[in-house]
Design a protein around this motif. Structure first.
Motif, PDB file in Angstrom:
ATOM      1  N   ASN A  84      -7.773  -9.104  -3.353  1.00  0.00           N
ATOM      2  CA  ASN A  84      -7.862  -9.164  -1.405  1.00  0.00           C
ATOM      3  C   ASN A  84      -6.531  -9.496  -1.528  1.00  0.00           C
ATOM      4  N   LYS A  85      -5.739 -10.399  -1.948  1.00  0.00           N
ATOM      5  CA  LYS A  85      -4.169  -9.500  -1.797  1.00  0.00           C
ATOM      6  C   LYS A  85      -3.231  -8.542  -2.249  1.00  0.00           C
ATOM      7  N   LYS A  86      -4.129  -8.292  -3.506  1.00  0.00           N
ATOM      8  CA  LYS A  86      -3.703  -6.623  -3.760  1.00  0.00           C
ATOM      9  C   LYS A  86      -3.985  -5.511  -3.261  1.00  0.00           C
ATOM     10  N   LEU A  87      -5.549  -6.038  -2.583  1.00  0.00           N
ATOM     11  CA  LEU A  87      -5.773  -4.868  -1.813  1.00  0.00           C
ATOM     12  C   LEU A  87      -4.919  -4.407  -0.125  1.00  0.00           C
ATOM     13  N   GLY A  88      -4.204  -6.359  -0.170  1.00  0.00           N
ATOM     14  CA  GLY A  88      -3.965  -6.536   1.529  1.00  0.00           C
ATOM     15  C   GLY A  88      -2.547  -5.489   1.386  1.00  0.00           C
ATOM     16  N   GLU A  89      -1.912  -6.073  -0.166  1.00  0.00           N
ATOM     17  CA  GLU A  89      -0.416  -4.458  -0.306  1.00  0.00           C
ATOM     18  C   GLU A  89      -0.350  -3.088   0.032  1.00  0.00           C
ATOM     19  N   ARG A  90      -2.472  -3.205  -0.709  1.00  0.00           N
ATOM     20  CA  ARG A  90      -2.285  -0.892   0.566  1.00  0.00           C
ATOM     21  C   ARG A  90      -3.265  -0.962   1.479  1.00  0.00           C
ATOM     22  N   GLY A  91      -3.184  -1.763   2.403  1.00  0.00           N
ATOM     23  CA  GLY A  91      -4.009  -1.604   4.045  1.00  0.00           C
ATOM     24  C   GLY A  91      -5.212  -2.140   3.770  1.00  0.00           C
ATOM     25  N   PHE A  92      -5.950  -2.654   3.220  1.00  0.00           N
ATOM     26  CA  PHE A  92      -7.214  -2.584   3.140  1.00  0.00           C
ATOM     27  C   PHE A  92      -7.173  -5.042   2.945  1.00  0.00           C
ATOM     28  N   ASN A 116      -9.871   1.814  -4.630  1.00  0.00           N
ATOM     29  CA  ASN A 116      -8.756   1.220  -5.033  1.00  0.00           C
ATOM     30  C   ASN A 116      -9.389  -0.195  -5.426  1.00  0.00           C
ATOM     31  N   ILE A 117     -10.453  -0.646  -5.420  1.00  0.00           N
ATOM     32  CA  ILE A 117     -10.542  -1.546  -5.815  1.00  0.00           C
ATOM     33  C   ILE A 117     -10.921  -1.703  -7.815  1.00  0.00           C
ATOM     34  N   ASP A 118     -11.079  -0.270  -7.739  1.00  0.00           N
ATOM     35  CA  ASP A 118     -11.542   0.348  -9.152  1.00  0.00           C
ATOM     36  C   ASP A 118     -10.486   0.093 -10.420  1.00  0.00           C
ATOM     37  N   ASP A 119      -9.765   0.836  -9.216  1.00  0.00           N
ATOM     38  CA  ASP A 119      -7.838   0.584 -10.155  1.00  0.00           C
ATOM     39  C   ASP A 119      -7.460  -0.399 -10.161  1.00  0.00           C
ATOM     40  N   ILE A 120      -7.505  -1.188  -9.045  1.00  0.00           N
ATOM     41  CA  ILE A 120      -6.958  -2.608  -8.957  1.00  0.00           C
ATOM     42  C   ILE A 120      -7.514  -3.512 -10.240  1.00  0.00           C
ATOM     43  N   LEU A 121      -8.718  -2.804 -10.046  1.00  0.00           N
ATOM     44  CA  LEU A 121      -9.473  -4.611 -11.144  1.00  0.00           C
ATOM     45  C   LEU A 121     -10.121  -2.904 -12.465  1.00  0.00           C
ATOM     46  N   GLY A 122      -8.976  -1.964 -13.047  1.00  0.00           N
ATOM     47  CA  GLY A 122      -9.062  -1.270 -13.792  1.00  0.00           C
ATOM     48  C   GLY A 122     -10.826  -1.570 -14.374  1.00  0.00           C
ATOM     49  N   PHE A 123     -11.376  -0.024 -13.194  1.00  0.00           N
ATOM     50  CA  PHE A 123     -12.756  -0.261 -14.353  1.00  0.00           C
ATOM     51  C   PHE A 123     -12.745   1.220 -13.785  1.00  0.00           C
ATOM     52  N   MET A 178       2.246  -4.419   7.553  1.00  0.00           N
ATOM     53  CA  MET A 178       1.379  -3.096   7.454  1.00  0.00           C
ATOM     54  C   MET A 178       0.090  -3.282   8.367  1.00  0.00           C
ATOM     55  N   HIS A 179      -0.972  -2.593   9.129  1.00  0.00           N
ATOM     56  CA  HIS A 179      -1.937  -2.974   9.533  1.00  0.00           C
ATOM     57  C   HIS A 179      -2.753  -3.056   8.297  1.00  0.00           C
ATOM     58  N   LYS A 180      -3.760  -3.576   7.951  1.00  0.00           N
ATOM     59  CA  LYS A 180      -5.035  -3.456   6.344  1.00  0.00           C
ATOM     60  C   LYS A 180      -6.412  -3.215   7.494  1.00  0.00           C
ATOM     61  N   LYS A 181      -6.694  -1.584   7.043  1.00  0.00           N
ATOM     62  CA  LYS A 181      -8.057  -1.726   7.117  1.00  0.00           C
ATOM     63  C   LYS A 181      -8.759  -2.617   7.330  1.00  0.00           C
ATOM     64  N   LEU A 182      -9.893  -3.538   8.237  1.00  0.00           N
ATOM     65  CA  LEU A 182     -10.588  -4.334   7.944  1.00  0.00           C
ATOM     66  C   LEU A 182     -12.404  -3.516   7.802  1.00  0.00           C
ATOM     67  N   ILE A 188     -14.034 -12.247 -11.059  1.00  0.00           N
ATOM     68  CA  ILE A 188     -13.060 -11.867 -10.910  1.00  0.00           C
ATOM     69  C   ILE A 188     -11.906 -13.100  -9.642  1.00  0.00           C
ATOM     70  N   ASP A 189     -10.839 -13.239  -9.499  1.00  0.00           N
ATOM     71  CA  ASP A 189      -9.761 -13.967  -8.792  1.00  0.00           C
ATOM     72  C   ASP A 189      -9.646 -13.005  -7.585  1.00  0.00           C
ATOM     73  N   VAL A 190     -10.757 -13.663  -6.341  1.00  0.00           N
ATOM     74  CA  VAL A 190     -11.326 -12.660  -5.079  1.00  0.00           C
ATOM     75  C   VAL A 190     -10.165 -12.827  -4.649  1.00  0.00           C
TER      76      VAL A 190
END
Lengths: 356, 356
Positions: A308-316, A349-356, A1-5, A302-304
């Motif tokens: 980034n790994k979790k963002l990667g799975e979502r395409g970012f 998506n970051i908010d969602d991953i980090l639970g903000f 999957m392409h990751k939006k940079l 936070i573990d950056v």
């Protein structure tokens, strides 16, 4: 999957711009090649707010940075650094046996007009390098104020690194009095990496003539002379693919309107800064924040890499901190053809991953 | 209308290869970028017949040529020239204050093993540059014979310019003992211009360590060290577009089979030579003819510019002579993915235009 940079280069490139990279070849000594380079230069003069000559180099931004300090230092260079890319300029001088001194600001702080004044007033320097936008820390230096100082020293050639800002923020090259303003395709201009660009003033031309050993491929005077003598051609074979894409993308940039483009960058920067302050903090001095990327201070530890790994799975993809700042900061670029919707989608998506 | 290119670079690039230039971006510090460069290097080792390291540079071939002579001359360079690109290597040395002597052959004649022996036996030189294939005159130098001479001098670093031959003719780098074998994407490899490639032997690595001022962007040791330390990454941002296309095209080259590819080039060369001898003559010494392009001696004094104009109207482009030879010769390249059918179609059209 392409990751939006959302990293500070290479940036996400629009599909229609990418498509131009696949344009069939033409001879680089043809009239079509001359017309192509001339068209590009005319449009770039608008983006750079300059009437000086525009040089293209088939290198990354580092190629032209080295070319500038080596081609145009006759006496001694004053190198101002607010991070990794400022320091790189000093290394380039050192590795070329070009006399130079390094003036560093503490991480997160700007180059001040006072620092520049203090150095130049010694009379030791005939070239100064300033980083406009430093992606390692997220600083955008106060070039208007610095310009007022440098203008007092008419013998000084001013090199400005706008690799990660040109095309994303207003830099009025001629008004500032910048002699060599350098940028690269893969940042705020919105192309793939592989080509760098600079303006080259008449003062810089005259200076280069006094420097005996400027090398060959990175010699800025040779690029300049070839344009004059060979009607906008390149001393060797340039990356025509980048030139086709640049020609097209510059039309898009001018179509959007430079002021609109700069306003869009400020809007995105403000949005990311507000988000960063809500959940973390800003790393850089708030008076000198970059418009094209934000360096977030990792106050929550936070573990950056994991984010980034979790963002990667979502395409970012975002960027960890640079060098020593690897875990202490993380970086979100918001430049080139990135939109408010893209930025909002990323932060949601970051908010969602980090639970903000 | 697109003109099918029969000029000695840029060459005609296949549409499927061009399409790979439009691949979306990835981060150049990502694992995917490392894997990409590693894959490319592994395949290039097969094309180069080498087990040494492969360096990629976002420059034209001139960038790596300059990097080689500057990074690896500790004492003095012996530059052998059979035309414009051989001479360029001497200029590169001069412009970098690298001590060098130029040994020129008369236009159309090769560099002989005897010339190399005579120079190296003086003990003055620790680096030698040879042009394998000189596009300005259509000469392919006898590197096997020259190799036997250079091998007698184990302290000499051998730089070989195969910019316009690698991928089109067999060059067994390790067997020949070449330390830095340089090529470029836009010739017999069949990509757009914008990237250059070289092998880099352990002897060259050790030599570079003794040279104090190697510069930054074109420093071959820095490219090498970055590969070792950063797992096949590039010191700045490379042209990822070229890397995507190169990765793909190398698969195609290996799929065709190197021996088949070289045989195809010889078949095309023989066909064009026979045609040239029937209607004109060959410019270069017939013992040392290039397999990738033919320089035709314009014995009929035809108007080359007019021929090219008429060919252009039919969708083809050949090249006039280089420099002083502009009207005295013309050049037909037959390299990369060019086929016998392409060559026959071109020559049929030339015959038709010239009334042969």
């Amino acid at each position: 999957m392409h990751k939006k940079l959302f990293i500070p280069g290479p940036v996400e490139v629009r599909p229609d711009v990418l498509e131009k990279m696949a344009t069939p070849m033409i001879g680089h000594r043809s009239k079509d090649a001359s017309a192509l380079q001339r068209r590009i230069s005319d449009k770039l003069r608008k983006v750079f707010y300059t009437e000086e000559e525009i040089l293209l180099s088939t290198t990354s931004g580092s190629g032209l940075m080295e070319g500038a300090i080596r081609s145009c230092t006759a006496k001694r260079a004053a190198v101002f650094s607010v991070g990794a890319f400022g320091k790189r300029w000093y290394e380039m001088a050192k590795f070329n046996n070009v006399p130079a001194d390094l003036f560093e600001s503490e991480a997160g702080h700007a180059t001040t007009p006072e620092m520049v004044e203090e150095a130049l007033s010694t009379g030791k320097y005939d070239l100064v390098t300033i980083t406009h936008n430093e992606t390692s820390v997220g600083i955008m230096n106060p070039v208007e104020e610095i310009s007022k100082v440098i203008k007092k020293y008419p013998d000084v050639v001013w090199c400005l690194d706008t690799v990660s800002s040109m095309g994303g923020t207003k830099i009025e090259v001629d008004k500032l009095g910048v002699d060599i303003c350098i940028t690269s395709t893969q940042k705020a201009i919105g192309l793939p990496p592989g080509m760098s660009i600079c303006s080259f003033s008449k003062k810089a031309v005259e200076r280069a003539k006094q420097v005996p050993f400027r090398g060959f491929y990175l010699d800025l005077l040779s690029l300049y002379n070839y344009i004059q003598k060979k009607d906008y051609q390149y001393p060797s074979t340039p990356s025509l693919s980048h030139m086709f894409a640049l020609d097209y993308q510059l039309d898009r940039i001018l179509e959007e309107g430079l002021e609109n483009r700069f306003a869009r960058h400020i809007e995105m920067a403000n949005y990311v800064r507000a988000w960063a302050k809500e959940h973390f903090d800003l790393f850089a001095d708030e008076r000198y924040l970059s418009n094209t990327l934000t360096t977030v201070k990792n106050t929550k530890n936070i573990d950056v890499a994991d984010l980034n790994k979790k963002l990667g799975e979502r395409g970012f993809q975002i960027s960890n901190g640079y060098g020593d700042l690897k875990d202490k900061t993380f970086r979100i670029a918001h430049m080139a053809d990135c939109t408010m919707d893209d930025v909002k989608e990323l932060l949601w998506n970051i908010d969602d991953i980090l639970g903000f």
